[in-house]
Scaffold this motif. Structure first.
Motif, PDB file in Angstrom:
ATOM      1  N   GLY A  28       0.817  -1.209   0.000  1.00  0.00           N
ATOM      2  CA  GLY A  28       0.000   0.000   0.000  1.00  0.00           C
ATOM      3  C   GLY A  28       0.850   1.259   0.000  1.00  0.00           C
ATOM      4  O   GLY A  28       0.507   2.248  -0.637  1.00  0.00           O
ATOM      5  N   TYR A  29       1.989   1.232   0.699  1.00  0.00           N
ATOM      6  CA  TYR A  29       2.848   2.406   0.715  1.00  0.00           C
ATOM      7  C   TYR A  29       3.552   2.587  -0.626  1.00  0.00           C
ATOM      8  O   TYR A  29       3.736   3.706  -1.084  1.00  0.00           O
ATOM      9  CB  TYR A  29       3.886   2.336   1.828  1.00  0.00           C
ATOM     10  CG  TYR A  29       4.800   3.529   1.791  1.00  0.00           C
ATOM     11  CD1 TYR A  29       4.345   4.777   2.209  1.00  0.00           C
ATOM     12  CD2 TYR A  29       6.086   3.442   1.281  1.00  0.00           C
ATOM     13  CE1 TYR A  29       5.156   5.889   2.141  1.00  0.00           C
ATOM     14  CE2 TYR A  29       6.900   4.543   1.209  1.00  0.00           C
ATOM     15  CZ  TYR A  29       6.439   5.762   1.641  1.00  0.00           C
ATOM     16  OH  TYR A  29       7.232   6.858   1.564  1.00  0.00           O
ATOM     17  N   ILE A  30       3.950   1.487  -1.246  1.00  0.00           N
ATOM     18  CA  ILE A  30       4.670   1.606  -2.518  1.00  0.00           C
ATOM     19  C   ILE A  30       3.796   2.293  -3.559  1.00  0.00           C
ATOM     20  O   ILE A  30       4.215   3.248  -4.213  1.00  0.00           O
ATOM     21  CB  ILE A  30       5.148   0.229  -3.001  1.00  0.00           C
ATOM     22  CG1 ILE A  30       6.291  -0.257  -2.117  1.00  0.00           C
ATOM     23  CG2 ILE A  30       5.591   0.285  -4.446  1.00  0.00           C
ATOM     24  CD1 ILE A  30       6.719  -1.669  -2.388  1.00  0.00           C
ATOM     25  N   ARG A  57       2.197   7.622  -5.494  1.00  0.00           N
ATOM     26  CA  ARG A  57       1.189   8.520  -6.061  1.00  0.00           C
ATOM     27  C   ARG A  57       1.144   9.842  -5.306  1.00  0.00           C
ATOM     28  O   ARG A  57       1.095  10.927  -5.911  1.00  0.00           O
ATOM     29  CB  ARG A  57      -0.190   7.850  -6.003  1.00  0.00           C
ATOM     30  CG  ARG A  57      -1.300   8.698  -6.597  1.00  0.00           C
ATOM     31  CD  ARG A  57      -2.667   8.071  -6.368  1.00  0.00           C
ATOM     32  NE  ARG A  57      -2.972   7.882  -4.959  1.00  0.00           N
ATOM     33  CZ  ARG A  57      -3.437   8.851  -4.154  1.00  0.00           C
ATOM     34  NH1 ARG A  57      -3.630  10.063  -4.606  1.00  0.00           N
ATOM     35  NH2 ARG A  57      -3.706   8.585  -2.887  1.00  0.00           N
ATOM     36  N   ARG A  58       1.212   9.782  -3.983  1.00  0.00           N
ATOM     37  CA  ARG A  58       1.152  11.005  -3.190  1.00  0.00           C
ATOM     38  C   ARG A  58       2.411  11.842  -3.348  1.00  0.00           C
ATOM     39  O   ARG A  58       2.349  13.070  -3.424  1.00  0.00           O
ATOM     40  CB  ARG A  58       0.939  10.657  -1.722  1.00  0.00           C
ATOM     41  CG  ARG A  58      -0.449  10.107  -1.454  1.00  0.00           C
ATOM     42  CD  ARG A  58      -0.613   9.661  -0.038  1.00  0.00           C
ATOM     43  NE  ARG A  58      -0.507  10.804   0.858  1.00  0.00           N
ATOM     44  CZ  ARG A  58      -0.432  10.709   2.166  1.00  0.00           C
ATOM     45  NH1 ARG A  58      -0.435   9.531   2.745  1.00  0.00           N
ATOM     46  NH2 ARG A  58      -0.347  11.768   2.916  1.00  0.00           N
ATOM     47  N   LEU A  59       3.582  11.185  -3.374  1.00  0.00           N
ATOM     48  CA  LEU A  59       4.824  11.933  -3.539  1.00  0.00           C
ATOM     49  C   LEU A  59       4.925  12.561  -4.925  1.00  0.00           C
ATOM     50  O   LEU A  59       5.398  13.683  -5.071  1.00  0.00           O
ATOM     51  CB  LEU A  59       6.029  11.025  -3.296  1.00  0.00           C
ATOM     52  CG  LEU A  59       6.315  10.694  -1.844  1.00  0.00           C
ATOM     53  CD1 LEU A  59       7.453   9.702  -1.747  1.00  0.00           C
ATOM     54  CD2 LEU A  59       6.649  11.947  -1.068  1.00  0.00           C
ATOM     55  N   SER A  60       4.486  11.834  -5.950  1.00  0.00           N
ATOM     56  CA  SER A  60       4.559  12.392  -7.296  1.00  0.00           C
ATOM     57  C   SER A  60       3.588  13.557  -7.475  1.00  0.00           C
ATOM     58  O   SER A  60       3.848  14.470  -8.254  1.00  0.00           O
ATOM     59  CB  SER A  60       4.289  11.313  -8.335  1.00  0.00           C
ATOM     60  OG  SER A  60       2.977  10.816  -8.203  1.00  0.00           O
ATOM     61  N   ALA A  61       2.482  13.543  -6.767  1.00  0.00           N
ATOM     62  CA  ALA A  61       1.547  14.662  -6.846  1.00  0.00           C
ATOM     63  C   ALA A  61       2.123  15.913  -6.178  1.00  0.00           C
ATOM     64  O   ALA A  61       1.817  17.032  -6.582  1.00  0.00           O
ATOM     65  CB  ALA A  61       0.213  14.292  -6.208  1.00  0.00           C
ATOM     66  N   GLN A  62       2.981  15.739  -5.182  1.00  0.00           N
ATOM     67  CA  GLN A  62       3.560  16.870  -4.462  1.00  0.00           C
ATOM     68  C   GLN A  62       4.958  17.222  -4.942  1.00  0.00           C
ATOM     69  O   GLN A  62       5.594  18.115  -4.384  1.00  0.00           O
ATOM     70  CB  GLN A  62       3.612  16.547  -2.958  1.00  0.00           C
ATOM     71  CG  GLN A  62       2.264  16.326  -2.330  1.00  0.00           C
ATOM     72  CD  GLN A  62       1.426  17.587  -2.321  1.00  0.00           C
ATOM     73  OE1 GLN A  62       1.933  18.672  -2.111  1.00  0.00           O
ATOM     74  NE2 GLN A  62       0.143  17.440  -2.571  1.00  0.00           N
TER      75      GLN A  62
END
Length: 101
Positions: A51-53, A58-63
């Motif tokens: 789930g973290y991968i 996804r969350r890091l790429s959005a930010q």
């Protein structure tokens, strides 16, 4: 003198929901809902890595825009200042007249 008045003074009256601690002879309060979950359904760390991968990427790429751009500007400024300071303290800068002491 009425001896029962002292005994009744610390107990709440009949118009309240909670008469006393642990008293089971009262009606249920309205509007209070309790939910429960079986301990067999509580899997706190189930698929945490997978789930973290995916979700973390996804969350890091959005930010990424919000932290890569300031980091690049800061690192560029730092590297420019370090090179400029090294040049100013070099013999070439003193010969060029920029480091008059």
């Amino acid at each position: 003198m009425r001896p029962t008045e002292i005994r009744r003074s610390d107990m709440p009256g009949p118009k309240v929901y909670n008469l006393w601690w642990g008293d089971k002879g009262i009606q249920q309060q309205k509007g209070i809902v309790q939910y429960g979950l079986s301990p067999f359904k509580q899997r706190a760390v189930h698929n945490i890595i997978r789930g973290y991968i995916f979700n973390g990427y996804r969350r890091l790429s959005a930010q990424a825009v919000y932290w890569i751009v300031p980091f690049a500007l800061g690192f560029g400024t730092y590297s420019w200042a370090k090179r400029y300071d090294a040049w100013q303290n070099s013999k070439a800068a003193h010969v060029a007249g920029h480091g008059a002491h």
